[in-house]
Design a protein around this motif. Structure first.
Motif, PDB file in Angstrom:
ATOM      1  N   GLU A 104     -28.225 -14.780 -43.442  1.00  0.00           N
ATOM      2  CA  GLU A 104     -27.616 -14.962 -42.130  1.00  0.00           C
ATOM      3  C   GLU A 104     -28.688 -14.867 -41.041  1.00  0.00           C
ATOM      4  OE1 GLU A 104     -24.444 -15.841 -39.627  1.00  0.00           O
ATOM      5  OE2 GLU A 104     -24.455 -15.812 -41.817  1.00  0.00           O
ATOM      6  N   PRO A 105     -29.591 -15.860 -40.968  1.00  0.00           N
ATOM      7  CA  PRO A 105     -30.680 -15.782 -39.984  1.00  0.00           C
ATOM      8  C   PRO A 105     -30.177 -15.847 -38.541  1.00  0.00           C
ATOM      9  CG  PRO A 105     -30.648 -17.949 -41.018  1.00  0.00           C
ATOM     10  CD  PRO A 105     -29.680 -17.092 -41.773  1.00  0.00           C
ATOM     11  N   GLU A 106     -28.922 -16.264 -38.358  1.00  0.00           N
ATOM     12  CA  GLU A 106     -28.355 -16.338 -37.003  1.00  0.00           C
ATOM     13  C   GLU A 106     -27.997 -14.965 -36.438  1.00  0.00           C
ATOM     14  OE1 GLU A 106     -26.726 -20.016 -39.279  1.00  0.00           O
ATOM     15  OE2 GLU A 106     -27.079 -17.883 -39.663  1.00  0.00           O
ATOM     16  N   PHE A 107     -28.021 -13.924 -37.246  1.00  0.00           N
ATOM     17  CA  PHE A 107     -27.510 -12.591 -36.900  1.00  0.00           C
ATOM     18  C   PHE A 107     -27.911 -12.161 -35.487  1.00  0.00           C
ATOM     19  CE2 PHE A 107     -27.970  -7.864 -37.127  1.00  0.00           C
ATOM     20  CZ  PHE A 107     -26.624  -7.564 -37.268  1.00  0.00           C
ATOM     21  N   LEU A 108     -26.919 -11.977 -34.634  1.00  0.00           N
ATOM     22  CA  LEU A 108     -27.034 -11.465 -33.261  1.00  0.00           C
ATOM     23  C   LEU A 108     -27.670 -12.435 -32.259  1.00  0.00           C
ATOM     24  CD1 LEU A 108     -28.080  -7.709 -33.746  1.00  0.00           C
ATOM     25  CD2 LEU A 108     -25.792  -8.636 -33.325  1.00  0.00           C
ATOM     26  N   LEU A 109     -28.446 -13.396 -32.715  1.00  0.00           N
ATOM     27  CA  LEU A 109     -29.241 -14.209 -31.794  1.00  0.00           C
ATOM     28  C   LEU A 109     -28.783 -15.661 -31.678  1.00  0.00           C
ATOM     29  CD1 LEU A 109     -32.825 -12.939 -32.771  1.00  0.00           C
ATOM     30  CD2 LEU A 109     -31.433 -12.218 -30.813  1.00  0.00           C
ATOM     31  N   PHE A 110     -28.149 -16.198 -32.712  1.00  0.00           N
ATOM     32  CA  PHE A 110     -27.824 -17.626 -32.732  1.00  0.00           C
ATOM     33  C   PHE A 110     -26.374 -17.828 -33.167  1.00  0.00           C
ATOM     34  CE2 PHE A 110     -32.301 -17.059 -33.835  1.00  0.00           C
ATOM     35  CZ  PHE A 110     -32.932 -17.836 -32.880  1.00  0.00           C
ATOM     36  N   ASN A 111     -25.853 -19.006 -32.896  1.00  0.00           N
ATOM     37  CA  ASN A 111     -24.519 -19.379 -33.358  1.00  0.00           C
ATOM     38  C   ASN A 111     -24.578 -19.775 -34.829  1.00  0.00           C
ATOM     39  OD1 ASN A 111     -23.348 -19.023 -30.779  1.00  0.00           O
ATOM     40  ND2 ASN A 111     -23.943 -21.110 -30.183  1.00  0.00           N
ATOM     41  N   HIS A 112     -23.644 -19.245 -35.591  1.00  0.00           N
ATOM     42  CA  HIS A 112     -23.629 -19.497 -37.035  1.00  0.00           C
ATOM     43  C   HIS A 112     -23.495 -20.995 -37.335  1.00  0.00           C
ATOM     44  CE1 HIS A 112     -22.823 -18.718 -41.296  1.00  0.00           C
ATOM     45  NE2 HIS A 112     -21.928 -19.686 -41.196  1.00  0.00           N
ATOM     46  N   GLY A 113     -24.351 -21.474 -38.214  1.00  0.00           N
ATOM     47  CA  GLY A 113     -24.243 -22.842 -38.706  1.00  0.00           C
ATOM     48  C   GLY A 113     -24.871 -23.900 -37.835  1.00  0.00           C
ATOM     49  N   GLU A 114     -25.488 -23.498 -36.712  1.00  0.00           N
ATOM     50  CA  GLU A 114     -26.120 -24.476 -35.833  1.00  0.00           C
ATOM     51  C   GLU A 114     -27.629 -24.490 -36.086  1.00  0.00           C
ATOM     52  OE1 GLU A 114     -25.085 -23.802 -31.764  1.00  0.00           O
ATOM     53  OE2 GLU A 114     -22.911 -23.962 -32.134  1.00  0.00           O
ATOM     54  N   ALA A 115     -28.090 -25.514 -36.801  1.00  0.00           N
ATOM     55  CA  ALA A 115     -29.506 -25.613 -37.145  1.00  0.00           C
ATOM     56  C   ALA A 115     -30.331 -25.905 -35.898  1.00  0.00           C
ATOM     57  CB  ALA A 115     -29.722 -26.710 -38.182  1.00  0.00           C
ATOM     58  N   SER A 116     -31.480 -25.268 -35.804  1.00  0.00           N
ATOM     59  CA  SER A 116     -32.393 -25.491 -34.678  1.00  0.00           C
ATOM     60  C   SER A 116     -33.786 -25.048 -35.085  1.00  0.00           C
ATOM     61  CB  SER A 116     -31.945 -24.709 -33.442  1.00  0.00           C
ATOM     62  OG  SER A 116     -32.068 -23.304 -33.670  1.00  0.00           O
ATOM     63  N   PHE A 117     -34.768 -25.430 -34.281  1.00  0.00           N
ATOM     64  CA  PHE A 117     -36.137 -25.022 -34.568  1.00  0.00           C
ATOM     65  C   PHE A 117     -36.289 -23.503 -34.469  1.00  0.00           C
ATOM     66  CE2 PHE A 117     -40.594 -24.247 -33.303  1.00  0.00           C
ATOM     67  CZ  PHE A 117     -41.233 -24.814 -34.394  1.00  0.00           C
ATOM     68  N   SER A 118     -35.640 -22.895 -33.495  1.00  0.00           N
ATOM     69  CA  SER A 118     -35.710 -21.438 -33.334  1.00  0.00           C
ATOM     70  C   SER A 118     -35.111 -20.730 -34.543  1.00  0.00           C
ATOM     71  CB  SER A 118     -34.979 -21.009 -32.057  1.00  0.00           C
ATOM     72  OG  SER A 118     -35.588 -21.549 -30.911  1.00  0.00           O
ATOM     73  N   LEU A 119     -34.022 -21.281 -35.081  1.00  0.00           N
ATOM     74  CA  LEU A 119     -33.398 -20.688 -36.260  1.00  0.00           C
ATOM     75  C   LEU A 119     -34.317 -20.812 -37.473  1.00  0.00           C
ATOM     76  CD1 LEU A 119     -30.851 -19.297 -37.346  1.00  0.00           C
ATOM     77  CD2 LEU A 119     -30.003 -21.558 -37.991  1.00  0.00           C
ATOM     78  N   LEU A 120     -35.011 -21.941 -37.585  1.00  0.00           N
ATOM     79  CA  LEU A 120     -35.967 -22.117 -38.678  1.00  0.00           C
ATOM     80  C   LEU A 120     -37.056 -21.045 -38.615  1.00  0.00           C
ATOM     81  CD1 LEU A 120     -37.112 -23.836 -41.043  1.00  0.00           C
ATOM     82  CD2 LEU A 120     -38.397 -25.119 -39.316  1.00  0.00           C
TER      83      LEU A 120
END
Length: 485
Positions: A104-120
């Motif tokens: 769950e790399p989105e934890f606290l910082l990103f919207n779940h399931g929305e791929a982005s460079f920051s999430l990568l």
């Protein structure tokens, strides 16, 4: 496995079995990418703010290895200052954090399931954290086992760490296979065409479960390692001789334990020795053992097995990957039960020759549908030959070849080189494998495995000419071995 000394065999086995859980996590963490990488690739291909290229995918698949380089490089510092046991507890905690964060790399910082460079970037940070844990465990687990094991069975017990690594890879192959179930991996061709309808669950969720599954063995390891003792050799180094004696006597018996303590004291007194006190050759051999273990290319097979079998036209690549994992387990057992009988050098030399034959076989037949069976057999020969030789025996030698007073620093350097070359092999495999020369689509296939075959042959020559046989020698004997050279 019998001991000639009177001591508690069950106690020794119990603490070694806890320590080898670190090896299992090593294998689990590095191989989990094999089942998850296609779903992960398809997920980030949907990112609207950047183009997820093959280069980014290669980096993402190998990003944990960056952490491995860091962790192994720091392992000497942690092993010497925190001790072997506390360093392994730290490794277990890092494994656990990485597993949940990668899921769950989105934890606290990103919207779940929305791929982005920051999430990568965040995903890769979590993978690097896990890699630091792997790097620590890869250096310190064999060191821990070697420092508690009686000399007559040390090679066998350290080899169990490699068995745990391969078993961890087999477990995660099964786990990935079960998680995938009736779902399918996305088909990703050169033009990046994805079958979203058939592979929607794999793209959105499947890869997350694969990474998250590591939290279970990671939590267990971090808990159980709290209950094992510190190694006697480290306890002597920090002046706790009475605790060291109690452990040595419980493992080896009363009189034998006292004698081992005296031997340790005689070598530990030289605490301030510099890395090159015993010359450059022992450090060079340790480094080159690590370099060859990775440069032979085995992890290109282990990390990308489903992709390779898919390119061979196999109908269910995950089943073939599991089969390969079973073969790897069986041949690792060959090393465990023969290392004290045949010695380290013969196994390394025979394994190098077997790997060279297998690699050249793959190079000559890959891409030819009429010879797919020979290609499959060649990959199995290549992999099996590694498992009874360079897989376990390299770790045995790295754990025992260095004198006591430089072991922590020397092992850290050797293992850091191992992870550096692991990263080089893993990150270059896909680009090399997909190379074309004119209209020859198979050029990359034969070039890649032909190169690995040549390196395997060079590895055999290196062992024959330079590596000493350490079978039956105590860790304290290593001081005299290298003082003579």
């Amino acid at each position: 496995m019998e001991q000639n000394q009177k001591g508690s065999k069950s106690y020794l086995i119990s603490i070694v079995m806890v320590a080898v859980l670190g090896g299992l996590l090593f294998g689990y963490d590095t191989a989990v990418i094999s089942g998850a990488e296609k779903g992960l690739q398809a997920f980030f291909l949907n990112a609207p703010d950047f183009i997820y290229t093959d280069g980014w995918h290669g980096f993402t698949c190998a990003s944990a290895l960056v952490g491995c380089i860091i962790g192994s490089g720091l392992s000497g510092f942690f092993a010497s200052n925190l001790g072997r046991k506390k360093s392994l507890i730290l490794a277990g905690m890092l494994f656990f954090i990485s597993a949940l964060g990668s899921m769950e790399p989105e934890f606290l910082l990103f919207n779940h399931g929305e791929a982005s460079f920051s999430l990568l970037i965040m995903f890769n940070i979590y993978r690097v954290i896990g890699g630091v844990g792997v790097g620590l465990a890869s250096a310190i687990c064999p060191m821990y086992i070697a420092e508690v094991a009686p000399s007559n069975i040390r090679g066998t017990l350290v080899s169990w760490n490699q068995f745990a690594i391969i078993f961890g890879q087999l477990v995660v192959y099964f786990v990935n296979f079960i998680i995938l179930g009736n779902n399918v991996n996305p088909v990703i061709e050169a033009l990046k065409v994805i079958n979203p309808d058939e592979a929607a669950w794999t793209i959105s969720t499947g890869w997350r479960y694969m990474f998250g599954s590591e939290a279970v063995p990671a939590g267990l390891f971090a808990l159980l390692i709290c209950f094992v003792p510190e190694t006697p050799r480290y306890l002597v180094m920090i002046g706790q001789d009475n605790k060291a004696l109690a452990i040595l006597q419980r493992i080896n018996g009363k009189s034998e334990g006292a004698g081992i303590l005296d031997d340790i004291r005689n070598t530990i007194t030289e605490k301030t020795e510099k890395l090159l006190t015993y010359g450059w050759l022992v450090i060079f051999i340790g480094i080159m053992l690590s370099v060859f273990q990775q440069a032979v290319g085995i992890n290109a097979v282990l990390y990308y097995a489903p992709r390779i079998f898919g390119d061979m036209g196999m109908t269910n690549p995950m089943v073939n990957t599991v089969m390969m994992g079973i073969v790897n387990i069986l041949f690792t057992l060959v090393a465990i039960f023969s290392v004290e009988k045949w010695g380290r050098k013969p196994l390394l030399i025979y394994g190098s020759i077997g790997m060279a034959i297998g690699a050249f076989g793959v190079a000559a037949t890959f891409g030819n549908p009429a010879m797919s069976l020979i290609t499959m057999i060649s990959i199995m020969v290549y992999s099996a030959s590694f498992m009874f030789s360079w897989g376990p025996i390299c770790w045995v030698l790295i754990a025992e070849i260095f004198p006591n007073t430089i072991r922590g620093k020397a092992v850290a350097i050797a293992v850091a080189f191992q992870w550096i070359f692991n990263w080089i092999v893993s990150s270059t495999f896909v680009p090399m494998f997909n190379m074309q020369l004119g209209n020859d689509a198979n050029f990359g296939h034969w070039f890649t495995y032909g190169l690995y075959g040549i390196i395997c042959a060079l590895a055999a020559v290196f062992v024959w000419k330079l590596v000493p046989e350490t079978k039956g020698k105590t860790l304290e004997d290593m001081t005299n071995l290298w003082k003579k050279n």
